[in-house]
Design an enzyme around this catalytic site. Structure first.
Site, short mmCIF file in Angstrom:
data_model
loop_
_atom_site.label_atom_id
_atom_site.label_comp_id
_atom_site.label_asym_id
_atom_site.label_seq_id
_atom_site.Cartn_x
_atom_site.Cartn_y
_atom_site.Cartn_z
N SER A 19 45.75 43.87 47.52
CA SER A 19 46.81 43.29 48.34
C SER A 19 47.53 44.31 49.22
O SER A 19 48.71 44.17 49.50
CB SER A 19 47.84 42.54 47.47
OG SER A 19 47.27 41.40 46.91
N GLY B 108 43.21 35.65 46.43
CA GLY B 108 44.40 34.83 46.52
C GLY B 108 44.10 33.38 46.86
O GLY B 108 43.13 33.06 47.54
N ARG C 4 35.59 37.74 47.19
CA ARG C 4 35.78 37.97 48.62
C ARG C 4 35.46 39.43 48.91
O ARG C 4 35.86 40.33 48.17
CB ARG C 4 37.22 37.68 49.01
CG ARG C 4 37.43 37.41 50.49
CD ARG C 4 38.90 37.34 50.84
NE ARG C 4 39.49 38.65 50.89
CZ ARG C 4 40.63 38.99 50.27
NH1 ARG C 4 41.29 38.12 49.53
NH2 ARG C 4 41.10 40.22 50.38
N ASP D 54 35.74 42.44 51.78
CA ASP D 54 36.44 42.85 52.99
C ASP D 54 35.61 43.86 53.77
O ASP D 54 35.05 44.80 53.20
CB ASP D 54 37.80 43.45 52.63
CG ASP D 54 38.73 42.43 52.00
OD1 ASP D 54 38.50 41.22 52.21
OD2 ASP D 54 39.68 42.83 51.29
N GLU E 264 50.82 42.77 41.64
CA GLU E 264 50.55 41.57 42.42
C GLU E 264 51.04 40.29 41.73
O GLU E 264 50.56 39.21 42.01
CB GLU E 264 49.05 41.48 42.71
CG GLU E 264 48.51 42.66 43.49
CD GLU E 264 47.02 42.57 43.75
OE1 GLU E 264 46.60 41.68 44.49
OE2 GLU E 264 46.28 43.39 43.19
N GLU F 231 35.92 46.68 50.19
CA GLU F 231 36.14 46.39 48.77
C GLU F 231 35.75 44.96 48.45
O GLU F 231 35.54 44.14 49.35
CB GLU F 231 37.60 46.61 48.39
CG GLU F 231 38.59 45.69 49.10
CD GLU F 231 40.02 45.95 48.65
OE1 GLU F 231 40.41 45.41 47.61
OE2 GLU F 231 40.74 46.68 49.35
N ASN G 289 37.06 41.66 46.08
CA ASN G 289 38.13 41.04 45.28
C ASN G 289 37.50 39.98 44.40
O ASN G 289 36.88 39.04 44.90
CB ASN G 289 39.17 40.41 46.20
CG ASN G 289 39.85 41.43 47.09
OD1 ASN G 289 40.83 42.04 46.69
ND2 ASN G 289 39.32 41.64 48.28
N TYR H 205 50.97 37.86 53.41
CA TYR H 205 51.65 36.87 52.58
C TYR H 205 52.93 36.29 53.16
O TYR H 205 53.44 35.30 52.63
CB TYR H 205 51.96 37.49 51.21
CG TYR H 205 50.72 37.97 50.49
CD1 TYR H 205 49.75 37.06 50.07
CD2 TYR H 205 50.50 39.32 50.27
CE1 TYR H 205 48.60 37.49 49.43
CE2 TYR H 205 49.35 39.76 49.63
CZ TYR H 205 48.41 38.84 49.21
OH TYR H 205 47.27 39.27 48.58
#
Length: 322
Positions: A159, A284, A263, A265, A29, A278, A280, A225
């Site tokens: 990602s 990002g 974060r 998900d 990443e 998951e 994070n 992205y």
């Protein structure tokens, strides 16, 4: 569950000292991290913080040994050269240098999707059924146990790296071939059909959920992205449903030993059930990223958000002055 941010702990940027904005690195990443890091660096400098870019952990080690920085804003993504697997956190802890976000345990656990699921299941938190694909095990057996469709993915990447959605047995071998390009174990997970959501966490506050509506079939790397036609609906839900998904995300975040910011998900099926995917621990911060969008919904500008994240590096005795 709090929906109000506390008063900032610092108002004078000098209180942070000299800050390393750690970005880049050598994980899969890297490019996303460089984009995130550049944005964070600009935002902190705009607020008067003495912030400097550092590319990767070896460069940070050299700088910390020479005592060039007082704290680290970690915006590395991923593992194996990224800053989300606990290695960076252990390094900073050993050297006595504060770092933003989760510590060793939360970072390492959240990076490993299999172990995160084990903790959630032990606590009765909802997450899709899965099979750990041990070395030499047949993916076809795992798929039959779960029932198609399934998702095959590396257990320790983010990602959407290395992920394949498989709808028939003919696609299983190719999915495994892609996922094994990345280090660590593989995870075969039951595919939940429904809406894709994410919930940012900042301190003790769960941010408004975001429903992600990609133009294509899935929210893959391109949609995250590169694409300009992905829709982000914030808040993603309303009323009791919104409150429930935010409570669940905060519970999942804490259960994984995480702190500071991150974060979570979530998939939401047609029956309205939420399923945790998951966590994070260094999300990002690019122009397409989700936590800034949710923070803005609560009145925090990007600069305000970066300041607040940097405050997560403050110890109990810091930040009591202007």
């Amino acid at each position: 569950m709090s929906t109000v941010f506390p008063t900032p702990r610092l108002t004078n940027p000098a209180g942070f000292g000299r800050v390393a904005v750690l970005m880049g690195g050598t994980s899969a990443e890297r490019e996303v991290s460089l984009a995130s890091g550049g944005n964070v660096l600009d935002a902190l400098r705009a607020r008067g913080v003495d912030a400097h870019a550092v590319d990767g952990i070896p460069a940070l080690v050299a700088a910390l040994v020479e005592k060039k920085f007082d704290r680290v804003f970690n915006i590395l993504h991923g593992n194996k050269g990224g800053g989300e697997d606990g290695v960076l956190q252990g390094l900073c802890e050993a050297l006595g240098v504060p770092v933003t976000g989760s510590g060793v345990l939360g970072s390492a656990l959240a990076m490993d999707k299999i172990r995160t699921k084990q903790v959630w299941l032990a606590l009765g938190l909802p997450t899709p059924r899965y099979v750990r694909l041990a070395k030499g095990a047949k993916v076809q057996d795992a798929a039959r146990e779960l029932g198609l469709p399934v998702i095959v993915k590396p257990a320790c990447e983010g990602s959407s790296v290395g992920i394949t959605r498989v709808f028939d047995e003919a696609g299983l071998d190719a999915a495994v071939e892609l996922a094994t390009r990345y280090p660590g174990e593989l995870l075969v997970e039951q595919l939940v059909t429904g809406g894709e959501y994410t919930v940012g966490v900042l301190g003790d506050v769960a941010l408004p959920s975001i429903r992600i509506v990609p133009a294509g079939e899935y929210y893959d790397y391109h949609a995250k992205y590169q694409a300009e036609d992905t829709q982000y609906l914030c808040p993603g839900l309303a009323g009791d449903d919104e409150a429930a998904i935010r409570r669940l995300a905060l519970a999942a975040f804490r259960a994984a030993g995480c702190r500071g910011w991150g974060r979570v998900d979530v998939m939401r099926d047609a029956a309205g059930n939420n399923w945790l995917l998951e966590v994070n621990t260094a999300p990002g911060m690019t122009s397409h990223s989700l936590v800034p969008k949710a923070a803005r919904e609560m009145g925090l500008s990007f600069e305000d958000l970066c300041w607040r994240v940097l405050e997560t590096s403050l110890g109990d005795g810091e930040g009591g002055h202007a």
